[in-house]
Scaffold this active site. Structure first.
Site, PDB file in Angstrom:
ATOM      1  N   HIS A  15     -45.143-136.802  45.589  1.00  0.00           N
ATOM      2  CA  HIS A  15     -45.030-136.840  44.122  1.00  0.00           C
ATOM      3  C   HIS A  15     -46.401-136.592  43.492  1.00  0.00           C
ATOM      4  O   HIS A  15     -47.186-137.518  43.271  1.00  0.00           O
ATOM      5  CB  HIS A  15     -44.453-138.193  43.682  1.00  0.00           C
ATOM      6  CG  HIS A  15     -44.026-138.224  42.251  1.00  0.00           C
ATOM      7  ND1 HIS A  15     -42.762-138.627  41.850  1.00  0.00           N
ATOM      8  CD2 HIS A  15     -44.677-137.892  41.103  1.00  0.00           C
ATOM      9  CE1 HIS A  15     -42.665-138.552  40.539  1.00  0.00           C
ATOM     10  NE2 HIS A  15     -43.817-138.115  40.062  1.00  0.00           N
ATOM     11  N   HIS A  17     -48.089-134.029  40.414  1.00  0.00           N
ATOM     12  CA  HIS A  17     -47.892-133.002  39.380  1.00  0.00           C
ATOM     13  C   HIS A  17     -49.106-132.080  39.325  1.00  0.00           C
ATOM     14  O   HIS A  17     -50.237-132.549  39.222  1.00  0.00           O
ATOM     15  CB  HIS A  17     -47.712-133.643  38.009  1.00  0.00           C
ATOM     16  CG  HIS A  17     -46.442-134.428  37.870  1.00  0.00           C
ATOM     17  ND1 HIS A  17     -45.306-133.901  37.303  1.00  0.00           N
ATOM     18  CD2 HIS A  17     -46.125-135.690  38.231  1.00  0.00           C
ATOM     19  CE1 HIS A  17     -44.344-134.816  37.306  1.00  0.00           C
ATOM     20  NE2 HIS A  17     -44.808-135.919  37.868  1.00  0.00           N
ATOM     21  N   HIS A 199     -37.173-138.263  38.385  1.00  0.00           N
ATOM     22  CA  HIS A 199     -37.917-139.355  37.754  1.00  0.00           C
ATOM     23  C   HIS A 199     -36.867-140.289  37.146  1.00  0.00           C
ATOM     24  O   HIS A 199     -36.036-139.849  36.338  1.00  0.00           O
ATOM     25  CB  HIS A 199     -38.783-138.823  36.607  1.00  0.00           C
ATOM     26  CG  HIS A 199     -40.073-138.191  37.029  1.00  0.00           C
ATOM     27  ND1 HIS A 199     -40.136-136.943  37.563  1.00  0.00           N
ATOM     28  CD2 HIS A 199     -41.344-138.648  36.963  1.00  0.00           C
ATOM     29  CE1 HIS A 199     -41.407-136.651  37.819  1.00  0.00           C
ATOM     30  NE2 HIS A 199     -42.163-137.671  37.461  1.00  0.00           N
ATOM     31  N   GLU A 202     -38.829-145.045  35.495  1.00  0.00           N
ATOM     32  CA  GLU A 202     -40.271-145.038  35.229  1.00  0.00           C
ATOM     33  C   GLU A 202     -40.508-145.848  33.968  1.00  0.00           C
ATOM     34  O   GLU A 202     -41.542-146.462  33.764  1.00  0.00           O
ATOM     35  CB  GLU A 202     -40.781-143.601  35.067  1.00  0.00           C
ATOM     36  CG  GLU A 202     -42.289-143.514  34.862  1.00  0.00           C
ATOM     37  CD  GLU A 202     -42.808-142.081  34.807  1.00  0.00           C
ATOM     38  OE1 GLU A 202     -41.979-141.164  34.663  1.00  0.00           O
ATOM     39  OE2 GLU A 202     -44.034-141.896  34.899  1.00  0.00           O
ATOM     40  N   ASP A 279     -49.071-139.308  41.690  1.00  0.00           N
ATOM     41  CA  ASP A 279     -48.463-138.840  40.436  1.00  0.00           C
ATOM     42  C   ASP A 279     -49.354-137.775  39.796  1.00  0.00           C
ATOM     43  O   ASP A 279     -49.002-136.606  39.801  1.00  0.00           O
ATOM     44  CB  ASP A 279     -48.221-140.007  39.463  1.00  0.00           C
ATOM     45  CG  ASP A 279     -47.126-139.694  38.442  1.00  0.00           C
ATOM     46  OD1 ASP A 279     -46.368-138.726  38.659  1.00  0.00           O
ATOM     47  OD2 ASP A 279     -47.019-140.432  37.442  1.00  0.00           O
TER      48      ASP A 279
HETATM   49 ZN    ZN Z   1     -44.237-138.006  37.988  1.00  0.00          ZN
END
Ligand code: ZN
Length: 335
Positions: A15, A17, A199, A202, A279
């Site tokens: 995970h 980005h 997702h 969250e 992340d």
């Molecule tokens: Zn994320």
């Protein structure tokens, strides 16, 4: 655990980005090449890119991406960004990484969606050749976009299935766009047999996690809100779902505010599969090494725990069984 050793041990990340993980130095080069002015002062630039301590919520955190996205509107920029992320993975001995991005965020200056995707894939490929890190891409649909726009991304995930795109995700504003908003789109994902990670949890509620699983997700990004809905724990066990936890990010977005509320141990004790991720390396100002060191400080995890968390990531990776076996062997040999 010793930081240097944690850094050198092989790791897996699922995970991460692209837009949130570019080194500030690289972003400056990318901006310079396009004549985009960034603050000259390096500290000031970092301040614009890193989520502030007083971030109020997920949407506040997501605003940190505006400046980066302005710079990521050309093929050269996207390729350079992907190479940069792979070079960071290599620095801390990540053996396999899935890098995700939302193609629709990169069309402001007229790039077509396929051009966005091929530019990122080219960067991942070059990164692999240069730094030896195996990687694949996940395409994200943005929740606030129209369903027909998101469907285009699903179709492209199908088109690029054999060229390095291994799955689909929905990212962005979870509060206003819960999972069932996308029922039709996700039906299509399932019909096309595209591996799905979503997702969910969250922010919002644990029910979003259960809904995401009912809609076909095999992995859940974050999943933190699940902690308040133990009635769903058995669903995750039964479906063998992997939760991609991102500790630093989860505190920044105020998903949790107190360490006592962070469900790392709750999930482990419930027998739920979890793995550890950054992340956004830049927005969250972290590395995978930092994330494991935090877990060591907070919960006293050992190298054996760390190894298991990485095996969990391998099990959930969107790759073939033979590729998984190679990674498992690598972990077993090194820990
Ligand atoms: Zn994320």
């Amino acid at each position: 655990m010793k930081r240097e050793h944690v850094k050198n041990l092989p790791k897996i990340e699922l995970h991460c980005h692209l837009d949130g993980s570019i080194r500030p130095e690289t972003l400056r080069e990318i901006a310079d090449a396009q004549g985009i002015a960034l603050p000259n002062d390096h500290a000031q630039l970092k301040e614009l890119l890193i989520a502030p301590k007083d971030c109020q919520n997920l949407n506040d955190y997501l605003e940190r991406f505006d400046l980066v996205l302005t710079c990521l509107q050309t093929e050269a920029a996207l390729t350079a960004a992907a190479i940069d992320v792979i070079s960071q993975a290599a620095e801390e001995n990540i053996q396999y990484i899935e890098v995700r991005f939302a193609p629709s965020q990169h069309t402001e200056k007229g790039l077509s969606l396929p051009k966005v995707i091929t530019a990122v894939l080219a960067g991942l490929e070059q990164g692999q050749q240069q730094f030896g890190v195996k990687s694949n891409a996940l395409l994200c649909g943005m929740r606030h976009e129209e369903l027909k726009e998101i469907e285009k991304i699903v179709q492209l995930a199908e088109v690029y299935k054999t060229s390095g795109v291994v799955g689909f995700d929905l990212a962005g504003n979870e509060i206003d766009f819960p999972p069932y908003t996308f029922e039709e789109t996700l039906d299509l994902v399932n019909q096309l047999s595209i591996p799905l990670t979503l997702h969910a949890g969250e922010c919002g509620c644990g029910k979003n996690v259960a809904d995401a699983i009912h809609l076909g997700a095999k992995r859940i990004g974050h999943g933190i809100a699940l902690k308040d809905t133990p009635e769903y724990f058995s669903l995750l066990q039964k479906e063998n779902i992997l939760i991609e936890m991102c500790p630093t990010s989860n505190f920044q977005t105020k998903t949790v505010t107190r360490l006592a509320d962070y469900p790392f141990q709750t999930f482990l004790e419930a027998g739920i599969n979890i793995c550890i991720n950054t992340d956004n390396r830049t927005v969250s100002d972290t590395t995978l090494t930092d994330e494991f060191m935090k877990l060591h400080e907070w919960y006293g995890i050992t190298y054996a725990d760390m190894e298991q968390l990485n095996h969990n990531a391998v099990n959930g990776a969107f790759i073939s069984e033979s590729e998984k076996q190679l990674l498992h062997d690598q972990l077993t040999k090194s820990y």
